[in-house]
Design an enzyme around this catalytic site. Structure first.
Site, mmCIF file in Angstrom:
data_model
loop_
_atom_site.group_PDB
_atom_site.id
_atom_site.type_symbol
_atom_site.label_atom_id
_atom_site.label_comp_id
_atom_site.label_asym_id
_atom_site.label_seq_id
_atom_site.Cartn_x
_atom_site.Cartn_y
_atom_site.Cartn_z
ATOM 1 N N TYR A 30 -1.431 0.005 10.813
ATOM 2 C CA TYR A 30 -1.532 -0.588 9.563
ATOM 3 C C TYR A 30 -0.084 -0.128 8.604
ATOM 4 O O TYR A 30 0.136 -1.034 7.887
ATOM 5 C CB TYR A 30 -2.813 0.102 8.760
ATOM 6 C CG TYR A 30 -3.170 -0.330 7.338
ATOM 7 C CD1 TYR A 30 -3.726 -1.596 7.203
ATOM 8 C CD2 TYR A 30 -2.629 0.166 6.119
ATOM 9 C CE1 TYR A 30 -3.639 -1.996 5.947
ATOM 10 C CE2 TYR A 30 -2.699 -0.268 5.063
ATOM 11 C CZ TYR A 30 -3.251 -1.443 4.865
ATOM 12 O OH TYR A 30 -3.625 -2.024 3.548
ATOM 13 N N SER A 49 0.882 -1.203 -0.025
ATOM 14 C CA SER A 49 0.026 0.023 -0.047
ATOM 15 C C SER A 49 0.739 1.185 -0.005
ATOM 16 O O SER A 49 2.162 1.146 0.558
ATOM 17 C CB SER A 49 -0.994 -0.286 1.360
ATOM 18 O OG SER A 49 -1.347 1.258 1.474
HETATM 19 N N1 NAP Z 1 -8.610 -0.712 -0.833
HETATM 20 C C1 NAP Z 1 -7.516 -0.019 -0.520
HETATM 21 O O1 NAP Z 1 -7.883 1.353 -0.495
HETATM 22 C C2 NAP Z 1 -6.387 -0.498 -0.398
HETATM 23 C C3 NAP Z 1 -5.143 0.246 -0.681
HETATM 24 C C4 NAP Z 1 -3.942 -0.389 -0.536
HETATM 25 C C5 NAP Z 1 -3.810 -1.696 -0.226
HETATM 26 N N2 NAP Z 1 -4.739 -2.507 0.007
HETATM 27 C C6 NAP Z 1 -4.725 -3.679 0.329
HETATM 28 O O2 NAP Z 1 -5.011 -4.678 -0.483
HETATM 29 C C7 NAP Z 1 -5.509 -6.092 -0.072
HETATM 30 C C8 NAP Z 1 -6.913 -6.127 -0.649
HETATM 31 O O3 NAP Z 1 -7.708 -5.221 -0.153
HETATM 32 P P1 NAP Z 1 -9.316 -5.026 -0.740
HETATM 33 O O4 NAP Z 1 -9.413 -3.483 -0.770
HETATM 34 O O5 NAP Z 1 -9.473 -5.722 -1.885
HETATM 35 O O6 NAP Z 1 -10.150 -5.650 0.576
HETATM 36 P P2 NAP Z 1 -11.227 -6.540 0.485
HETATM 37 O O7 NAP Z 1 -12.318 -6.298 -0.570
HETATM 38 O O8 NAP Z 1 -11.721 -6.566 2.043
HETATM 39 O O9 NAP Z 1 -10.535 -7.990 0.464
HETATM 40 C C9 NAP Z 1 -9.898 -8.589 1.426
HETATM 41 C C10 NAP Z 1 -9.553 -10.129 1.011
HETATM 42 O O10 NAP Z 1 -8.769 -10.692 1.923
HETATM 43 C C11 NAP Z 1 -9.438 -11.897 2.618
HETATM 44 N N3 NAP Z 1 -8.890 -12.245 4.015
HETATM 45 C C12 NAP Z 1 -9.210 -11.314 5.191
HETATM 46 N N4 NAP Z 1 -8.544 -12.052 6.210
HETATM 47 C C13 NAP Z 1 -8.187 -13.337 5.584
HETATM 48 C C14 NAP Z 1 -7.497 -14.615 6.157
HETATM 49 N N5 NAP Z 1 -7.392 -14.656 7.625
HETATM 50 N N6 NAP Z 1 -7.240 -15.504 5.242
HETATM 51 C C15 NAP Z 1 -7.435 -15.393 4.080
HETATM 52 N N7 NAP Z 1 -7.905 -14.348 3.670
HETATM 53 C C16 NAP Z 1 -8.541 -13.368 4.310
HETATM 54 C C17 NAP Z 1 -10.836 -11.369 2.641
HETATM 55 O O11 NAP Z 1 -11.582 -12.674 2.658
HETATM 56 P P3 NAP Z 1 -12.957 -12.568 3.563
HETATM 57 O O12 NAP Z 1 -14.153 -12.427 2.484
HETATM 58 O O13 NAP Z 1 -13.126 -13.844 3.951
HETATM 59 O O14 NAP Z 1 -12.902 -11.788 4.791
HETATM 60 C C18 NAP Z 1 -11.111 -10.638 1.136
HETATM 61 O O15 NAP Z 1 -11.123 -11.823 0.137
HETATM 62 C C19 NAP Z 1 -5.502 -5.747 1.525
HETATM 63 O O16 NAP Z 1 -4.228 -6.629 1.826
HETATM 64 C C20 NAP Z 1 -5.346 -4.195 1.773
HETATM 65 O O17 NAP Z 1 -4.928 -4.047 2.961
HETATM 66 C C21 NAP Z 1 -5.954 -2.010 -0.122
#
Ligand code: NAP
Length: 288
Positions: A151, A138
């Site tokens: 975070y 990120s």
């Molecule tokens: N959105 C942003 O602004 C942003 C920016 C930079 C980086 N990121 C990073 O990018 C990644 C994806 O984010 P996103 O925005 O797409 O979030 P998201 O839609 O909340 O997706 C997160 C994914 O991680 C899975 N997960 C959570 N805990 C887990 C565990 N213990 N074991 C296996 N899977 C697990 C969730 O599955 P469940 O449905 O089972 O919970 C979901 O599929 C994350 O690491 C986030 O921190 C996000």
């Protein structure tokens, strides 16, 4: 025989689009979910896009589920060309409002989870003398912010891990790339206070409550106006997997690029005074 890619956390958000896009591009994709009841829905989405997506169960904090998934892939395909460590959670709140167990959970999923999955696939990549390790980090892995102490600490740790690992395994033909997206509108922001916000951060009795609320407004405004799409992030992952010489880092989004460049090129204290000073001022000045 197409190359096999393992993508963690494909139930929603970046992971879902990464899995579908890589499948569309011709890779055999194994995408992980914690809840296997999502499988039919995900397979239907993949079929619509003509993507070879196989859904497997994995909780990245559960070693036996990691081993079972990786063994299944190796049995079925014989190799794993790339892994995309995407599974992650969010934790926001001023440091004093964050409980030890919340911070440990964050690290267990985002940091130790990615380490465990990477450790499980590396022997096969090392033996094959080719492979790609991709880690979704990120912009918070480069820059801290109020209510982002845990975070950012977790993402900074991941950056150090990836930077070192890359130097260790590149001579074996395995590369490591970090994807650094700016704030993007995904399900992570709609998961409600239970998962993304520290228990005490949402408590009006917290001494930081007023500032935290303003910080949240600032972040939600940034999210609402963000131009980054899940396709942009998936596109960066595709590049990291398909380019002959993948980059160490792929920053995604114009604001993220601007802030990271500003930090790199503006002398430290000057940047801190203007950028961090402005952020703190906006959060601590009472809303009118
Ligand atoms: N959105 C942003 O602004 C942003 C920016 C930079 C980086 N990121 C990073 O990018 C990644 C994806 O984010 P996103 O925005 O797409 O979030 P998201 O839609 O909340 O997706 C997160 C994914 O991680 C899975 N997960 C959570 N805990 C887990 C565990 N213990 N074991 C296996 N899977 C697990 C969730 O599955 P469940 O449905 O089972 O919970 C979901 O599929 C994350 O690491 C986030 O921190 C996000």
């Amino acid at each position: 025989m197409t190359d096999t890619v393992l993508v963690t956390g494909i139930s929603t958000g970046f992971g879902q689009e990464i899995a579908l896009m890589l499948g569309e591009k011709g890779y055999t994709v194994y995408g992980t979910v914690r809840d296997m009841s999502l499988r039919p829905k995900l397979e239907a989405m993949a079929a619509k896009r003509n993507a070879d997506l196989r859904v497997v169960q994995m909780d990245v904090t559960d070693q036996s589920s990691i081993d079972a998934a990786v063994n299944k892939i190796l049995e079925e395909c014989g190799s794993i060309y790339a892994v995309v460590n995407n599974a992650g959670v969010l934790l926001r709140g001023y440091f004093e409002d964050l409980a030890e167990d919340e911070i440990r959970n964050l690290f267990n999923v985002n940091f130790f989870g990615a380490l465990a999955v990477t450790r499980a696939v590396l022997p096969a990549m090392r033996q094959a003398r080719r492979g790609r390790v991709v880690i979704i980090s990120s912009v918070a892995g480069k820059i801290g912010a109020p209510s982002g102490s845990a975070y950012s600490a977790c993402r900074f740790a991941q950056e150090g891990f990836a930077e070192s690992l890359r130097q260790e395994i590149q001579p074996l033909g395995v590369t490591v790339s970090l994807i650094e997206p700016g704030i993007t509108r995904t399900e992570t922001w709609q998961r409600g206070t239970a998962s993304g916000v520290g228990r005490n951060a949402a408590n009006p009795d917290s001494p930081y409550y007023a500032w935290f609320k303003q910080a949240q407004t600032l972040f939600y405004n940034a999210m609402e106006s963000s131009k980054i799409t899940v396709e942009d992030v998936a596109g960066a992952v595709f590049r990291a997997i398909s380019e002959p010489k993948p980059r160490w880092r792929y920053v995604v989004g114009p604001r993220a690029k601007l802030v990271i460049s500003a930090r790199r090129y503006i002398p430290g204290e000057l940047f801190e005074r203007f950028y961090f000073g402005e952020v703190v001022k906006r959060i601590t000045t009472p809303a009118r």
